[in-house]
Motif scaffolding. Sequence first.
Motif, short mmCIF file in Angstrom:
data_model
loop_
_atom_site.label_atom_id
_atom_site.label_comp_id
_atom_site.label_asym_id
_atom_site.label_seq_id
_atom_site.Cartn_x
_atom_site.Cartn_y
_atom_site.Cartn_z
N SER A 174 -83.03 45.56 8.65
CA SER A 174 -82.63 47.21 9.47
C SER A 174 -81.55 47.71 8.60
O SER A 174 -81.23 48.64 9.29
CB SER A 174 -81.25 46.76 10.51
OG SER A 174 -79.98 45.70 10.13
N CYS B 166 -81.41 51.94 9.79
CA CYS B 166 -81.90 52.51 11.14
C CYS B 166 -80.07 52.95 11.30
O CYS B 166 -78.83 52.63 10.87
CB CYS B 166 -81.93 50.92 12.15
SG CYS B 166 -83.41 50.11 10.79
N GLU C 177 -79.44 49.73 16.70
CA GLU C 177 -80.77 48.72 15.83
C GLU C 177 -79.52 47.47 14.91
O GLU C 177 -80.29 46.57 15.17
CB GLU C 177 -81.65 49.92 15.27
CG GLU C 177 -82.50 51.13 16.54
CD GLU C 177 -83.20 51.26 14.93
OE1 GLU C 177 -83.37 51.64 13.79
OE2 GLU C 177 -84.60 51.52 16.41
N VAL C 178 -79.10 48.22 14.47
CA VAL C 178 -78.69 47.73 13.37
C VAL C 178 -77.45 46.58 14.52
O VAL C 178 -77.69 45.14 13.55
CB VAL C 178 -76.93 48.04 12.29
CG1 VAL C 178 -76.72 47.12 11.58
CG2 VAL C 178 -78.05 48.75 11.69
N ALA D 258 -80.03 43.70 15.98
CA ALA D 258 -80.06 42.96 14.36
C ALA D 258 -79.33 41.81 14.35
O ALA D 258 -79.55 40.98 13.65
CB ALA D 258 -81.04 43.76 13.09
#
Length: 457
Positions: free
Chosen positions: A386, A389, A393-394, A397
């Motif tokens: 990730s 990103c 999004e991180v 993840a």
Amino acid sequence: MACNSSDCSSGCSGLKSENGSKSDGSSVGDGSIRESVCVKCKSNEPVFFADGASEDGKFCSDCFRNNVFGKFRLAVTCHAMITPSDKVLVAFSGGPSSRVALQFVHELQKRAQKNYEASRDRSLPVFGVGVVFLDETAIDPTLSGEINDAIELIRTVVSSLSPPAKHLHVVPIESVFGLDSAEARDRLQKLLDSVSDDTGMEDLLLHLRMLCLQKVASESAYNRLILGSCTSRIASHVLSATVKGRGYSLSADIQHVDARWKVPVVLPLRDCVAQELNRLCRLDSLQIVKLGHPHSGINGLVSSFVALLQEENPSRECTIVRTAGKLTPFYFNKIPEIDDSNVPLATRRRQKRFNLKYNEAMTTEYFCPICCGPLNKSDVSNLSESEGCQDIEVFYAACCSSCRFQILPHGQASIEQFYSLIPQQLTSQEKLQKADTQTLLREKIEDCLLSDGEEEI
């Protein structure tokens, strides 16, 4: 058939009478042996609690209490949970477990104070004690009256334990957001409403409580956080965590010490079952606070299941915890060696003896930003992928698979709303792990990088 021969060699210790009692005074008429004297001191009369336990009527009140306190003191000394220079914070919910933990910590402090006053050189300082109670009125406003009454009772309990004086912190759980009261309550309610799963919402509340306790401890300069988690609660956690898919991080939660937090968490009552603690509260007339926090979803089912197992066999909870204890602990469950000259030599020797041995292959610097559980290799790989990103999004993840399934809502818009509502501590941890991921990637390709002064061939 009763023995009636004076030269009997069968090894029996007394005669049965017609009413089902033996000549030594113990009753066997109902199929259970009830001693006339304590099995430990052999002098005092045993106490009967009438709660159906197999050990009912075996110990006198003093021996029973000394037995429970002995487990507590052994855990404290062997794992160096409390040293003379410490400042400990006791998380007090008002239930039997936390009430006994507070009482025992007070007794340790009282003994240390007497030793300090009796010594000539005043070489060993007395550790400080604070008490924290989380006001959860914002979660369920209908309990505001009960919580207010509970707070007044807790103030009375804490003040009665002096000297030495103990500072009481009554902290609203919404303070974890670091906002003004009204805005924080609104944000907390929106955050809980965004979680549709009952089990996920209960687990999220548990994580928010820990964040709030850590916030109080760090801001008030405490260096130990004491929880009243006992064998019974840990046994339920073992099964529920397994069902939720938290098997990898399970061993991190059930040790005596958990130093993954900024303020290490210790469990001095880990080897005591709830039945013992309930008995002790009744025996010593320790006031407890009963607040309604019913378990729901998976947690409620598992708690009921473990309670049923315990009724059938009083050793089931201990068996579950002992079995889970065979799991390899993590590096942050290893007690750090103490070089403080104020720590008695005997304590340091016990610490080395009981130091946990962990598998270095399980060492990880990556934790789920929600539950703070250590991430396995697959989760770390997702976190590495990730890189580059967006923050949301991180964050997704970086969460463990269990939190993604139980707590995080479905849909991009819902996740964005959830991310905007969570406390800053969670997002800052995710950003820190993002920076650590960059370091990890650099270490992987370090052999391929050119150092200063080298030219590309």
